[in-house]
Scaffold this active site. Structure first.
Site, PDB file in Angstrom:
ATOM      1  N   HIS A  51      26.668  -7.044 -38.747  1.00 54.32           N
ATOM      2  CA  HIS A  51      27.757  -7.972 -38.576  1.00 54.32           C
ATOM      3  C   HIS A  51      28.814  -7.738 -39.452  1.00 54.32           C
ATOM      4  O   HIS A  51      30.086  -7.867 -39.183  1.00 54.32           O
ATOM      5  CB  HIS A  51      26.891  -9.365 -39.021  1.00 54.32           C
ATOM      6  CG  HIS A  51      27.655 -10.465 -39.162  1.00 54.32           C
ATOM      7  ND1 HIS A  51      28.752 -10.762 -40.174  1.00 54.32           N
ATOM      8  CD2 HIS A  51      28.184 -11.341 -38.026  1.00 54.32           C
ATOM      9  CE1 HIS A  51      29.344 -11.705 -39.718  1.00 54.32           C
ATOM     10  NE2 HIS A  51      28.982 -12.121 -38.613  1.00 54.32           N
TER      11      HIS A  51
ATOM     12  N   LEU B 127      18.710  -9.487 -35.101  1.00 54.76           N
ATOM     13  CA  LEU B 127      17.385  -9.771 -34.644  1.00 54.76           C
ATOM     14  C   LEU B 127      17.584 -10.455 -33.074  1.00 54.76           C
ATOM     15  O   LEU B 127      16.874 -10.256 -32.095  1.00 54.76           O
ATOM     16  CB  LEU B 127      16.937 -10.889 -35.778  1.00 54.76           C
ATOM     17  CG  LEU B 127      15.317 -10.899 -35.624  1.00 54.76           C
ATOM     18  CD1 LEU B 127      14.414  -9.608 -35.733  1.00 54.76           C
ATOM     19  CD2 LEU B 127      14.827 -11.753 -36.800  1.00 54.76           C
ATOM     20  N   ALA B 128      18.496 -11.548 -33.167  1.00 57.35           N
ATOM     21  CA  ALA B 128      18.311 -12.252 -31.933  1.00 57.35           C
ATOM     22  C   ALA B 128      19.731 -12.411 -31.217  1.00 57.35           C
ATOM     23  O   ALA B 128      20.696 -12.096 -32.004  1.00 57.35           O
ATOM     24  CB  ALA B 128      18.099 -13.826 -32.278  1.00 57.35           C
TER      25      ALA B 128
ATOM     26  N   GLY C 159      23.285 -13.982 -29.580  1.00 55.27           N
ATOM     27  CA  GLY C 159      24.033 -14.969 -29.888  1.00 55.27           C
ATOM     28  C   GLY C 159      25.569 -14.924 -29.368  1.00 55.27           C
ATOM     29  O   GLY C 159      25.733 -13.942 -28.723  1.00 55.27           O
TER      30      GLY C 159
ATOM     31  N   HIS D 218      27.873 -13.614 -31.136  1.00 53.64           N
ATOM     32  CA  HIS D 218      28.400 -12.207 -31.828  1.00 53.64           C
ATOM     33  C   HIS D 218      27.815 -11.165 -30.831  1.00 53.64           C
ATOM     34  O   HIS D 218      28.597 -10.179 -30.494  1.00 53.64           O
ATOM     35  CB  HIS D 218      27.604 -11.765 -33.042  1.00 53.64           C
ATOM     36  CG  HIS D 218      28.399 -12.568 -34.251  1.00 53.64           C
ATOM     37  ND1 HIS D 218      29.566 -13.052 -34.028  1.00 53.64           N
ATOM     38  CD2 HIS D 218      27.677 -13.185 -35.268  1.00 53.64           C
ATOM     39  CE1 HIS D 218      29.627 -14.074 -35.174  1.00 53.64           C
ATOM     40  NE2 HIS D 218      28.491 -14.024 -35.756  1.00 53.64           N
TER      41      HIS D 218
END
Length: 337
Positions: A191, A252-253, A255, A257
């Site tokens: 990120h 991790l998950a 979304g 982004h």
């Protein structure tokens, strides 16, 4: 999911495990496990964390719950209430932020929500006087008199490389193009943060992965710091003639982004789909899409430029609820029991 677990959805819309069979280990009768997630208005992350919770309970038998910092349910305080509803003899709670890297959320926000001292001064609000509409001010007080043991997040665990390798292998398998390893590059995308924690994490993962692969490897940040995704890819192409780039979002998950922002930077998301809530499950793309000037200009400002590459871009899923991640959580938590 373990057949001994009875899953039910309450009126708040989140998952409860009312008939959890606690492990025979006597230590398990006096503690609960709180897995903390950020929370998202989109369903992707919640689905992953439900899966993480189910796998963790099935593996350990611990009285465990997921609590979300904001937006999603249950909140952190509601998750603690759920733990106590299942076992009111709990004397302590082991709380683990299920984040890859530490940062403001793990070091400041989560401790404050839990009623603990933050680990550092908040650069957003050094005096600690948050505005009334700040989510920290809106969080419900914790209704628990016992000990809360807040442990560290996942961090650059060497086992993460195994997950990255699996994501890359499955994505290459789905491609219908035959590209050799010496014509393939791998970009690990994180990120980005104004603080150094995120850079330290992805750099550690990058160094570990680079030492174990024959691919050309680079790292890039989605926003806030450099090198950007475009800068990293350009540097890779300057040093080697590549026909394929495999982009791994080290998140991790899924979304916004991973489903919208990064694919848009890579040019693998059509302009008309950018504001859509539905995204294709096809992760193999040839980079041939064009972008009009207005879109390129706005996204360039936010994320450091768009990618220009005529070869194949393969885009993997995030790390998700891979069994390796569950093992990392189990080992980290059990070392604190």
């Amino acid at each position: 999911m373990d057949s001994n677990l009875n899953q039910s959805n309450n009126s708040e819309g989140f998952t409860n495990y009312k008939n959890l069979n606690i492990s025979e280990n006597p230590l398990s009768t006096d503690f609960g496990v709180l897995l903390i997630s950020h929370g998202s208005s989109l369903p992707y992350a919640e689905e992953i964390f439900k899966d993480i919770l189910e796998k963790y309970i099935s593996l350990t038998g611990h009285n465990a719950e997921v609590g979300y910092m904001k937006v999603a349910k249950p909140s952190i305080s509601e998750a603690i209430d759920n733990l106590l509803d299942r076992n009111n003899n709990i004397k302590r709670i082991i709380a683990m932020p299920v984040f890859l890297a530490p940062g403001i959320h793990t070091n400041i926000d989560i401790p404050i929500i839990l009623g603990l001292e933050p680990k550092e001064t908040d650069p957003r609000c050094p005096d600690g006087n948050y505005p009334e509409d700040h989510y920290l001010m809106e969080s419900k007080p914790i209704n628990f008199d016992g000990e809360i043991n807040l442990i560290g997040c996942i961090g650059p665990d060497p086992q993460i490389i195994n997950v990255i390798n699996k994501k890359i292998e499955s994505t290459v398998f789905e491609s219908n193009k035959d590209v050799s390893a010496d014509k393939t590059g791998v970009l690990l995308v994180s990120h980005g943060s104004r603080l150094n924690y995120n850079r330290e994490f992805i750099t550690d993962i990058y160094n570990q992965y680079k030492s174990q692969t024959d691919y050309s490897v680079s790292q890039g940040f989605m926003e806030l710091c450099e090198p950007t995704i475009a800068q990293s890819i350009n540097t890779m192409l300057e040093s080697k003639d590549l026909d394929r780039i495999i982009v791994v979002p080290v998140f991790l998950a899924p979304g916004v982004h991973t489903k919208r922002d990064i694919p848009t930077i890579l040019g693998i998301l059509e302009d008309e789909d950018i504001n859509s809530t539905h995204f294709s499950n096809d992760h193999s793309h040839s980079h041939t899409h064009s972008h009009d000037h207005s879109h390129a200009q706005s996204h360039d400002h936010a994320h450091g430029g768009l990618v220009e590459f005529d070869g194949e871009i393969l885009y993997t899923e995030p790390l998700g609820s891979d069994d390796v991640i569950i093992e990392i959580l189990k080992n980290r938590i059990e070392s604190n029991i």
